[in-house]
Design an enzyme around this catalytic site. Structure first.
Site, PDB file in Angstrom:
ATOM      1  N   CYS A  17      51.761   9.427  49.158  1.00  0.00           N
ATOM      2  CA  CYS A  17      52.682  10.392  49.761  1.00  0.00           C
ATOM      3  C   CYS A  17      52.745  11.647  48.893  1.00  0.00           C
ATOM      4  CB  CYS A  17      54.080   9.793  49.940  1.00  0.00           C
ATOM      5  SG  CYS A  17      54.920   9.466  48.374  1.00  0.00           S
ATOM      6  N   CYS A  20      53.419  11.392  45.188  1.00  0.00           N
ATOM      7  CA  CYS A  20      52.268  10.994  44.362  1.00  0.00           C
ATOM      8  C   CYS A  20      51.461  12.217  43.944  1.00  0.00           C
ATOM      9  CB  CYS A  20      51.368  10.031  45.127  1.00  0.00           C
ATOM     10  SG  CYS A  20      52.140   8.497  45.632  1.00  0.00           S
ATOM     11  N   ASP A 433      36.784  50.273  55.844  1.00  0.00           N
ATOM     12  CA  ASP A 433      35.764  51.167  55.313  1.00  0.00           C
ATOM     13  C   ASP A 433      34.959  51.657  56.523  1.00  0.00           C
ATOM     14  OD1 ASP A 433      33.889  52.372  53.496  1.00  0.00           O
ATOM     15  OD2 ASP A 433      32.556  50.686  53.932  1.00  0.00           O
ATOM     16  N   ASP A 630      32.460  45.914  52.661  1.00  0.00           N
ATOM     17  CA  ASP A 630      31.232  45.126  52.538  1.00  0.00           C
ATOM     18  C   ASP A 630      31.231  44.201  51.330  1.00  0.00           C
ATOM     19  OD1 ASP A 630      30.817  46.777  50.411  1.00  0.00           O
ATOM     20  OD2 ASP A 630      29.172  47.907  51.297  1.00  0.00           O
ATOM     21  N   ASP A 634      33.230  48.426  47.916  1.00  0.00           N
ATOM     22  CA  ASP A 634      34.675  48.561  48.085  1.00  0.00           C
ATOM     23  C   ASP A 634      35.455  47.573  47.221  1.00  0.00           C
ATOM     24  OD1 ASP A 634      34.485  50.557  50.229  1.00  0.00           O
ATOM     25  OD2 ASP A 634      33.605  48.917  51.363  1.00  0.00           O
TER      26      ASP A 634
END
Length: 742
Positions: A17, A20, A433, A630, A634
């Site tokens: 669970c 844990c 861009d 790209d 950038d």
């Protein structure tokens, strides 16, 4: 220099669970040398970033073991599938055995029902399934089949925490041992009316096992996306060695090997065509249905399909470096990194179990004080323990994240992690861009203006020093001048980001670049200025050349907007997202594109540093900004933005820049990315609501004695399955990009 943290993935076994996974994560994060650790309950994976000079993978495994769980270095998918299949078979066998042994005990419940316990049928059951038979059956279930809960509870308590196993072990043990005491008291005094709850503990264990089986089956569906990607990969390749063809496993291929691919076959691995030409179906990478023509010298991607030509391909990447493996790795990493909202669930789970134990104890005491009946008090407290198991809460986020990232991967959207998926849902501003993102990136020289005889040769000499799309377009235009360039002396070449290139050619000071950059220092006649400015107004990009600070000429380049750009922008705007274009081009060029595509605004003449400052300015105004580029030129803006969306084409997708990588170049994937992230977060909130609502409603009902323990066990199992099933609805999510869906 500070040592960079590296990532180590471990498989963690034995978690049941959220408490844990929280315990393991806390232990790892406290370990020396660990920068951060994320533990995923569903995938049973721990992603650990650590400093190798301070700790080792073996030491990290020991940390997990001390926390009470088993761990190993990350297995291959085949190895882990084998382990999971073995565990699943064992769980099925244990459930069937538990169900068979519980069935007689279930029949004894008839003897508890008023109006039926006096019937001949109830009397017959009581005689056949005597208290001694009940004790034997319940003991087998409690200590053989239910041993896993005792082991889990012991490990959890040893690690100073409490998990689901603690609640189950306490609840079932209370019912079992109370019944054992009643059994021996009745043996001592046969006239005594005993109250047995053997069926309660046995049926609870059976129902919890059933819930776990259903949960395991459902959660396995959330990992189908990775399994589907792996199926795309070939197992063998036909290698050319000593003039003969040999079939070898992909793992044995080396860089430089030649593989033979016949028409209709999959290309086994990334490489370069050396012999032959063909059309290649790259739709599994780009999403584009039209095959791409390839010839000698062109790169090809593993797992794409060769249509109509025999090829010899030189291997350029190892199997673990291929584009497909990069995609699989990104998806696995995304599913292993938690979203911030998951940390809320972890904090709740960490305190939930102790609170439930207190509520169960209060229920026992209050009921006993009110009724004087210990058996009724015990039943109510057991129901509280069982109904409150926080399994559903722990599954709420990871199952939805896995289903969402998996659905994205199937459609070319790769999130780098749950945190990025969560943040993408909040984006209200997208900046694009221009060149190569909103446009085709296939620049062509449309016009040119020559004023000095060296114009062509000098332009080619400088532009040959760059691989920018503009430089490549000019190189393509001037291929006939290669011989002239070979005779030139080139020196002191400098690339000025966002401006252009400068250098010395045959002792002359030469510069090529943007029109504004060149005309800052170069003299230009009025007639030439008027001509160039006319080109600018028409939306063309201008590259000018100066020699000894004299205008030598200019190129006008044109680039078409992508066919789907307008559709993508309209979809974003319909979702309430502001859209802008940001470019280093002159204002008339950028303004023309903004008008053409219907963008909300534009930013022109932006250098790489200006783009990141623009992002920061919008963030300061309260916007959550995504930048689309790209992934290379950038990088500053992608890093500064809240969400950097890196567009990959073909082999470029291995570039892990940005927070989201789009495989292929369909801009309509951008609104799809935002809508998928919103749908995933909506799904998580739904899961949280139902998990918490179930506990908040179920605990009081159980505490009031209105819920039998076996009904609580069934409800607990049902809540976990319902949460996982809700998450799986994301696999049926339909994107607006209908072409992509096709």
């Amino acid at each position: 220099m500070e040592e960079k943290a590296i990532r180590q993935d471990l498989n963690v076994f034995g978690m049941t669970c959220a408490a844990c996974s929280t315990r393991v994560e806390k232990s790892l994060n406290k370990a020396p040398g660990v920068e951060r650790a994320n533990v995923n309950l569903v995938t049973e994976n721990a992603a650990i970033y650590y400093h190798p000079s301070e700790t080792t993978p073996e030491a990290l495994i020991e940390v997990v073991k001390k926390a009470g769980y088993d761990a190993a270095k990350k297995m291959t998918k085949e190895e882990k599938d084998a382990v999971l299949a073995k565990n699943f078979r064992r769980e099925v066998w244990q459930f069937v055995l538990s169900a068979v042994l519980s069935l007689p005990l279930l029949l004894t419940m008839v003897t508890h029902i008023p109006g039926l316990r006096e019937t001949a049928f109830a009397e017959a059951i009581g005689q056949v399934i005597s208290p001694t038979v009940q004790l034997i059956l319940a003991t087998i279930i409690q200590f053989y089949i239910g041993a896993r809960f005792y082991k889990g509870a012991y490990k959890s308590l040893r690690g100073k925490s409490a998990n689901m196993d603690v609640l189950v072990a306490l609840g079932t043990s209370a019912a079992y041992f109370y019944s054992v005491v009643e059994y021996f008291l009745q043996l001592n005094d046969p006239t005594r009316m005993a109250h047995y709850y053997f069926e309660t503990s046995a049926i609870l264990i059976t129902l919890i096992l059933l819930g776990k089986l259903l949960e395991s089956y459902a959660t396995s569906k959330t990992t189908e996306s990775i399994a589907g990607l792996l199926k795309l990969q070939s197992k063998e390749a036909r290698v050319l060695r000593d003039g003969k063809e040999w079939n070898v496993p992909l793992e044995e291929l080396s860089v430089g090997d030649r593989v033979v691919v016949r028409p209709g076959e999959k290309i086994p691995i990334d490489g370069v065509i050396r012999v032959g030409e063909s059309s290649i179906d790259e739709s599994m990478i780009s999403g584009e249905p039209v095959p791409v023509e390839k010839k000698a010298g062109d790169e090809v991607i593993g797992s794409t399909v060769n249509f109509d030509g025999a090829l010899q391909i030189e291997v350029t990447k190892r199997m673990d470096e291929t584009v497909l493996q990069s995609i699989i790795r990104l998806v696995e990493e995304a599913q292993g990194i938690k979203a911030p909202i998951q940390r809320l669930a972890d904090r709740i789970s960490g305190i939930f179990v102790p609170i439930v134990l207190v509520i169960a104890l209060l229920t026992l005491v209050i009921w006993y004080l009110a009724t004087g009946s210990f058996s009724d008090s015990l039943v109510a407290s057991i129901a509280v323990l069982v109904i409150a198991c926080p399994c559903a809460l722990g599954l709420a986020t990871p199952t939805a994240i896995m289903a969402g990232t998996g659905k994205g991967a199937e459609n070319g959207i790769l999130f780098k992690g749950g945190e990025h998926l969560e943040r993408t849902a909040k984006v209200d501003t997208v900046i694009f861009d221009k060149t190569g993102t909103l446009t085709e990136g296939k620049l062509e020289v449309a016009r040119e203006l020559e004023r000095l005889p060296e114009f062509h040769a000098f332009s080619l000499a400088l532009e040959s020093q760059s691989d920018h799309p503009i430089a490549l377009a000019i190189q393509k235009r001037l291929t006939d001048h290669q011989k002239e360039v070979a005779q030139l002396s080139l020196d002191r070449v400098r690339n000025k980001a966002g401006h252009g290139i400068t250098g010395m050619i045959d002792g002359k000071k030469v510069a090529i670049g943007s029109y504004r950059f060149i005309t800052k220092t170069a003299a230009i006649h009025d007639a030439d200025r008027q001509q160039v400015e006319q080109w600018i107004r028409s939306g063309q990009t201008i590259v000018a050349l100066s020699i000894e600070e004299q205008f030598a000429g200019a190129f006008a380049l044109s680039d078409q907007a992508r066919a789907e750009a307008g559709e993508a922008i309209r979809a974003l705007q319909a979702a309430g997202v502001k859209t802008y274009v940001c470019s280093g081009d002159l204002e008339p060029v950028v303004a023309n594109m903004a008008r053409e595509l219907g963008l909300d605004g534009y930013f022109a003449e932006q250098l790489p540093g200006d783009k990141s400052q623009l992002v920061e300015r919008l963030q300061q105004e309260g916007h959550v900004v995504a930048f689309v580029g790209d992934g290379i030129n950038d990088a500053p803006a992608l890093a500064a933005s809240d969400i950097g969306i890196s567009i990959g084409t073909g082999t470029d997708i291995a570039i892990e820049t940005g927070d989201v990588t789009l495989v292929g170049h369909r801009l309509t994937l951008i609104p799809d990315t935002l809508s998928l992230s919103k749908a995933t977060m909506r799904n998580i909130r739904q899961n949280f609501f139902w998990a918490l609502a179930y506990n908040c409603a179920g605990i009081p009902i159980a505490a009031m004695g209105l819920l039998a323990p076996w009904v609580a066990g069934l409800a607990m199992a049902g809540s976990s399955v319902s949460v996982v099933s809700n998450a799986l609805r994301l696999k049926r999510y339909r994107f607006a990009d209908s072409e992509r869906e096709k």
